[in-house]
Design an enzyme around this catalytic site. Structure first.
Site, PDB file in Angstrom:
ATOM      1  N   LYS A  32      23.101  -5.640  48.621  1.00 20.84           N
ATOM      2  CA  LYS A  32      23.885  -6.163  47.497  1.00 20.84           C
ATOM      3  C   LYS A  32      23.841  -5.146  46.365  1.00 20.84           C
ATOM      4  O   LYS A  32      22.772  -4.762  45.891  1.00 20.84           O
ATOM      5  CB  LYS A  32      23.334  -7.497  46.995  1.00 20.84           C
ATOM      6  CG  LYS A  32      24.144  -8.065  45.820  1.00 20.84           C
ATOM      7  CD  LYS A  32      23.611  -9.403  45.359  1.00 20.84           C
ATOM      8  CE  LYS A  32      22.399  -9.276  44.461  1.00 20.84           C
ATOM      9  NZ  LYS A  32      22.749  -8.730  43.109  1.00 20.84           N
ATOM     10  N   ASP A  59      28.531  -7.361  44.150  1.00 20.45           N
ATOM     11  CA  ASP A  59      28.256  -8.548  43.342  1.00 20.45           C
ATOM     12  C   ASP A  59      28.626  -8.291  41.881  1.00 20.45           C
ATOM     13  O   ASP A  59      27.776  -7.985  41.046  1.00 20.45           O
ATOM     14  CB  ASP A  59      26.762  -8.885  43.477  1.00 20.45           C
ATOM     15  CG  ASP A  59      26.334 -10.076  42.639  1.00 20.45           C
ATOM     16  OD1 ASP A  59      27.184 -10.939  42.357  1.00 20.45           O
ATOM     17  OD2 ASP A  59      25.145 -10.132  42.272  1.00 20.45           O
ATOM     18  N   LYS A  61      30.875 -10.557  40.207  1.00 18.18           N
ATOM     19  CA  LYS A  61      31.120 -11.879  39.601  1.00 18.18           C
ATOM     20  C   LYS A  61      32.308 -11.857  38.633  1.00 18.18           C
ATOM     21  O   LYS A  61      32.183 -12.227  37.463  1.00 18.18           O
ATOM     22  CB  LYS A  61      29.866 -12.379  38.866  1.00 18.18           C
ATOM     23  CG  LYS A  61      28.626 -12.503  39.730  1.00 18.18           C
ATOM     24  CD  LYS A  61      27.467 -13.074  38.904  1.00 18.18           C
ATOM     25  CE  LYS A  61      26.198 -13.190  39.716  1.00 18.18           C
ATOM     26  NZ  LYS A  61      25.563 -11.865  39.934  1.00 18.18           N
ATOM     27  N   ASP A  64      38.019 -13.761  34.779  1.00 16.80           N
ATOM     28  CA  ASP A  64      39.000 -13.373  33.767  1.00 16.80           C
ATOM     29  C   ASP A  64      40.284 -14.128  34.068  1.00 16.80           C
ATOM     30  O   ASP A  64      40.305 -15.008  34.940  1.00 16.80           O
ATOM     31  CB  ASP A  64      39.208 -11.850  33.809  1.00 16.80           C
ATOM     32  CG  ASP A  64      39.560 -11.273  32.434  1.00 16.80           C
ATOM     33  OD1 ASP A  64      40.477 -11.817  31.785  1.00 16.80           O
ATOM     34  OD2 ASP A  64      38.914 -10.285  32.017  1.00 16.80           O
ATOM     35  N   PRO A  66      43.822 -14.934  35.755  1.00 17.65           N
ATOM     36  CA  PRO A  66      44.166 -14.682  37.160  1.00 17.65           C
ATOM     37  C   PRO A  66      44.771 -13.313  37.436  1.00 17.65           C
ATOM     38  O   PRO A  66      44.403 -12.649  38.409  1.00 17.65           O
ATOM     39  CB  PRO A  66      45.144 -15.817  37.476  1.00 17.65           C
ATOM     40  CG  PRO A  66      44.710 -16.931  36.590  1.00 17.65           C
ATOM     41  CD  PRO A  66      44.292 -16.264  35.307  1.00 17.65           C
ATOM     42  N   THR A 119      21.252 -19.327  39.956  1.00 17.83           N
ATOM     43  CA  THR A 119      19.974 -19.965  40.290  1.00 17.83           C
ATOM     44  C   THR A 119      18.975 -19.905  39.140  1.00 17.83           C
ATOM     45  O   THR A 119      17.924 -20.527  39.205  1.00 17.83           O
ATOM     46  CB  THR A 119      19.350 -19.329  41.546  1.00 17.83           C
ATOM     47  OG1 THR A 119      19.318 -17.907  41.391  1.00 17.83           O
ATOM     48  CG2 THR A 119      20.154 -19.693  42.778  1.00 17.83           C
ATOM     49  N   ARG A 181      12.112 -16.828  47.757  1.00 17.76           N
ATOM     50  CA  ARG A 181      10.823 -16.188  47.514  1.00 17.76           C
ATOM     51  C   ARG A 181       9.881 -16.531  48.662  1.00 17.76           C
ATOM     52  O   ARG A 181       9.994 -17.601  49.275  1.00 17.76           O
ATOM     53  CB  ARG A 181      10.206 -16.680  46.184  1.00 17.76           C
ATOM     54  CG  ARG A 181      11.003 -16.307  44.930  1.00 17.76           C
ATOM     55  CD  ARG A 181      10.907 -14.820  44.654  1.00 17.76           C
ATOM     56  NE  ARG A 181      11.514 -14.445  43.392  1.00 17.76           N
ATOM     57  CZ  ARG A 181      12.779 -14.053  43.258  1.00 17.76           C
ATOM     58  NH1 ARG A 181      13.566 -14.044  44.326  1.00 17.76           N
ATOM     59  NH2 ARG A 181      13.256 -13.687  42.089  1.00 17.76           N
ATOM     60  N   ARG A 211      13.417  -8.684  44.373  1.00 15.02           N
ATOM     61  CA  ARG A 211      12.075  -8.203  44.044  1.00 15.02           C
ATOM     62  C   ARG A 211      11.001  -8.463  45.104  1.00 15.02           C
ATOM     63  O   ARG A 211      10.119  -7.616  45.270  1.00 15.02           O
ATOM     64  CB  ARG A 211      11.654  -8.805  42.690  1.00 15.02           C
ATOM     65  CG  ARG A 211      12.321  -8.113  41.518  1.00 15.02           C
ATOM     66  CD  ARG A 211      12.237  -8.909  40.240  1.00 15.02           C
ATOM     67  NE  ARG A 211      13.132 -10.067  40.263  1.00 15.02           N
ATOM     68  CZ  ARG A 211      13.323 -10.875  39.239  1.00 15.02           C
ATOM     69  NH1 ARG A 211      12.661 -10.677  38.107  1.00 15.02           N
ATOM     70  NH2 ARG A 211      14.163 -11.887  39.330  1.00 15.02           N
TER      71      ARG A 211
END
Length: 236
Positions: A32, A59, A61, A64, A66, A119, A181, A211
């Site tokens: 990613k 990624d 995201k 705005d 269309p 998340t 995790r 991480r």
């Protein structure tokens, strides 16, 4: 349906990224690439990683009007990425425009998914900061249903919500889940989290892990552990 572990490469430069990747001599993990690295290095980082044989989830995201998102997606479609995303909060019309822009003249395109709620967002933050007074799960499912209506392939959601997304949108609708995790690890700034094995049980198709792998003392061992726990067996 293929399941996979995606490594979140949240590095500031390609030097840091390639220093990390040189440890992987036997695997070509799905990667990613987020805002930090893409903004630092530009499209060339995606092209170089694709040339090295990696699948890429870009990624960014997008969120705005269309027409702007449609044009941006048309540019991204030339990068031969495997997956990209928008914010579902941008509305059904924005997601439809994104899909239209991402689709190449020959009809091919990368997977397109929508972010429901991050998340790191708790119900309290969603209600107090965003003034969305519906329950978090209801909002996530509504956004997922909108993404389905718009023709998208799936959503980014918490692994805790993956099963319900499948119930609402169907088993073929993809769930891409960060917030994963190891049971013996720290949760960092994530709120809605679970383990790789639990994510599999709950219906995640792809898990995004940063991480716990990138900051591990032995990143390759951590990646292999994550794959084994999520896929239920050792890497061949």
């Amino acid at each position: 349906m293929n399941k996979d572990v995606i490594i979140a490469c949240d590095f500031a430069s390609k030097e840091e990224l390639f220093s990390f990747l040189q440890r992987f001599t036997d695997e070509k993990p799905f990667l990613k690439i987020g805002m930090e690295l893409f903004y630092a290095e530009g499209p060339s980082i995606v092209k170089e990683l694709k040339a090295r044989g990696h699948k890429i989830f870009l990624d960014l995201k997008l969120h705005d009007i269309p027409n702007t998102v449609k044009k941006a997606m048309a540019v991204l479609s030339h990068l031969e990425i495997d997956m990209c995303n928008v914010h579902a909060a941008g509305t059904i019309s924005m997601m439809e425009a994104a899909l239209e822009g991402l689709t190449r003249p020959d009809g091919t395109r990368p997977l397109l998914i929508a972010v429901t709620q991050l998340t790191s967002t708790s119900e309290e933050r969603m209600q107090n900061d965003l003034l969305i007074d519906r329950p978090l799960e209801e909002v996530v499912m509504h956004y997922a249903a909108n993404a389905k209506i718009a023709g998208l392939d799936g959503v980014v959601c918490s692994p805790l919500e993956a099963g319900e997304v499948k119930a609402v949108c169907g088993n073929s609708f993809l769930t891409v889940t960060p917030g994963v995790r190891f049971a013996d690890g720290e949760k960092g700034d994530q709120v809605r989290i679970t383990t790789p094995a639990k994510a599999r049980e709950m219906g995640s198709d792809y898990i995004v892990v940063g991480r716990p792998i990138t900051k591990a003392e032995d990143p390759v061992a951590a990646y292999r552990r994550c794959v084994a726990e999520f896929l239920g067996g050792e890497i061949k």
